[in-house]
Design an enzyme around this catalytic site. Structure first.
Site, PDB file in Angstrom:
ATOM      1  N   ASN A  43       0.812  -1.223   0.000  1.00  0.00           N
ATOM      2  CA  ASN A  43       0.000   0.000   0.000  1.00  0.00           C
ATOM      3  C   ASN A  43       0.845   1.274   0.000  1.00  0.00           C
ATOM      4  O   ASN A  43       0.308   2.380   0.001  1.00  0.00           O
ATOM      5  CB  ASN A  43      -0.941   0.024   1.208  1.00  0.00           C
ATOM      6  CG  ASN A  43      -0.227   0.086   2.549  1.00  0.00           C
ATOM      7  OD1 ASN A  43       0.986  -0.105   2.635  1.00  0.00           O
ATOM      8  ND2 ASN A  43      -0.975   0.342   3.599  1.00  0.00           N
ATOM      9  N   LYS A  44       2.174   1.125  -0.030  1.00  0.00           N
ATOM     10  CA  LYS A  44       3.047   2.298   0.013  1.00  0.00           C
ATOM     11  C   LYS A  44       3.189   2.931  -1.373  1.00  0.00           C
ATOM     12  O   LYS A  44       2.710   2.411  -2.375  1.00  0.00           O
ATOM     13  CB  LYS A  44       4.425   1.902   0.544  1.00  0.00           C
ATOM     14  CG  LYS A  44       4.429   1.382   1.982  1.00  0.00           C
ATOM     15  CD  LYS A  44       3.964   2.436   2.962  1.00  0.00           C
ATOM     16  CE  LYS A  44       4.317   2.106   4.402  1.00  0.00           C
ATOM     17  NZ  LYS A  44       3.711   0.895   4.924  1.00  0.00           N
ATOM     18  N   GLN A  45       3.883   4.070  -1.411  1.00  0.00           N
ATOM     19  CA  GLN A  45       4.077   4.793  -2.674  1.00  0.00           C
ATOM     20  C   GLN A  45       4.727   3.894  -3.720  1.00  0.00           C
ATOM     21  O   GLN A  45       4.353   3.920  -4.890  1.00  0.00           O
ATOM     22  CB  GLN A  45       4.916   6.053  -2.450  1.00  0.00           C
ATOM     23  CG  GLN A  45       4.216   7.150  -1.667  1.00  0.00           C
ATOM     24  CD  GLN A  45       4.364   7.028  -0.163  1.00  0.00           C
ATOM     25  OE1 GLN A  45       4.650   5.952   0.370  1.00  0.00           O
ATOM     26  NE2 GLN A  45       4.172   8.136   0.548  1.00  0.00           N
TER      27      GLN A  45
END
Length: 375
Positions: A183-185
């Site tokens: 779910n991170k960049q």
């Protein structure tokens, strides 16, 4: 339960990145190879920090930071309670005590004044979390750490690409840690990166991530007790491809945040995240709104239920660490009124690179309908 039609998050992996991973799988080296060095170099260039150490997760990175700084039993480390639990867990892994300090009501990051009140003779370090990709007040925290001779660790796991006065997040503290959960960049599946200007700390953390092997050790020789915290060549390959797209990813995420604000700014029942800070560039990790102060945790649950019934993913970011069962044995030295007030009313909305504008409008319409029903 069926998956929501609009998920809370979704990874963004291109066909070119899949092909690059497949090529790595066909190579003779799947660990500690050339992709590891290339991925680490990408982070030194991004942050301007001389040394980067890729690891298996952000949590592993925080753990190694504590070990390298020789934090242990009897020591205290100041950390926010309004964050993901890994920040506090890493402190406990080394036998130290997390001391929870309250947050600023606008940025949701550590309040420097609350941090200063928490410092005592046992304090060894401050963990500055850049919550939701919003830069913490690093000038104030750097000054505090320097004045009290404390180590400063940046938990930049949610803030890849953020800056303060054009200086990259991750370049302010003694050690900084990034993370690449889906779910991170950017994502490597699982994975993390440590950066530091201290060559000695970097060398020690490289040894610790690789079962305690010093650079001169053979494969079956171990200078110290270490851990299997390596990041595979597969993960590094994916990370390299993702890093090449980072500017476009950050631009799109900023655009998504702007569209949310456009559609929700007139709704007085909601408090929207800060989107402009003088001299700062936010790196949007998630988009977390909260209900206005008059509403309760029960009201928040009603809103979330309505969103879920509309097949919209959402989350309660964050449950305060000091109120969780795993931390029932950790005394809380000070009241945390802002943390406890904010956490009761937060709602994380769907936020990922490939969400389209129509989906954002659908989320906003459903959210506005839900909050109007509870007023």
């Amino acid at each position: 339960m069926n998956s929501p039609k609009i998920p809370l998050s979704s990874p963004d992996v291109t066909e070119a990145e899949i092909e690059a991973v497949a090529a790595t799988l066909r190579s003779p080296q799947l660990s500690l190879g050339p992709r590891l060095a290339e991925f680490e170099t990408a982070f030194t260039l991004l942050t301007g920090v001389e040394h980067a150490v890729a690891v298996s997760s952000g949590t592993a990175g925080l753990h190694l930071a504590m070990l390298a700084l020789e934090i242990g039993a009897g020591d205290e480390v100041i950390v926010p309670s309004f964050t993901f639990i890994a920040a506090a867990n890493a402190i406990r892994y080394v036998g130290a005590t997390p001391v929870f300090a309250d947050i600023d009501s606008v940025t949701l990051n550590l309040s420097p004044a609350a941090v200063e009140r928490a410092i005592n003779s046992r304090t060894r370090a401050i963990v500055a979390v850049h919550t939701f990709g919003i830069p913490a007040n690093m000038p104030a925290l750097v000054a505090l750490a320097g004045r009290h001779h404390l180590a400063l660790i940046e938990d930049a796991c949610e803030a890849l690409g953020a800056t303060i006065d054009s200086q990259p997040i991750g370049s302010f503290g003694d050690i900084a840690v990034f993370a690449f959960y889906p779910n991170k960049q950017i994502t490597t599946g699982e994975g993390g990166m440590i950066v530091t200007r201290d060559a000695g700390l970097a060398s020690h953390m490289r040894s610790l991530r690789n079962q305690g092997r010093a650079p001169t050790d053979s494969w079956l020789q171990h200078t110290e007790i270490g851990y299997n915290y390596r990041l595979s060549e597969i993960g590094c390959t994916l990370g390299i491809g993702q890093m090449r797209r980072l500017p476009a990813i950050l631009d799109r995420r900023e655009e998504i945040a702007h569209i949310y604000r456009q559609h929700l700014s007139a709704e007085r029942r909601l408090i929207l995240p800060i989107d402009e800070m003088p001299g700062c560039c936010i790196s949007w990790f998630v988009y977390v709104v909260r209900l206005a102060d008059k509403f309760t945790a029960a009201d928040r649950e009603l809103v979330i239920r309505e969103l879920e019934q509309a097949a919209i993913g959402c989350g309660r970011y964050f449950a305060p660490i000091h109120l969780q069962p795993a931390y029932a044995d950790v005394p809380v030295a000070a009241d945390l009124p802002v943390t406890e007030s904010v956490a009761l009313r937060t709602i994380a909305l769907p936020f990922f690179n490939r969400i389209n504008d129509s989906q954002i409008v659908t989320v906003c319409d459903a959210l506005k309908l839900a909050v109007r029903r509870i007023s």
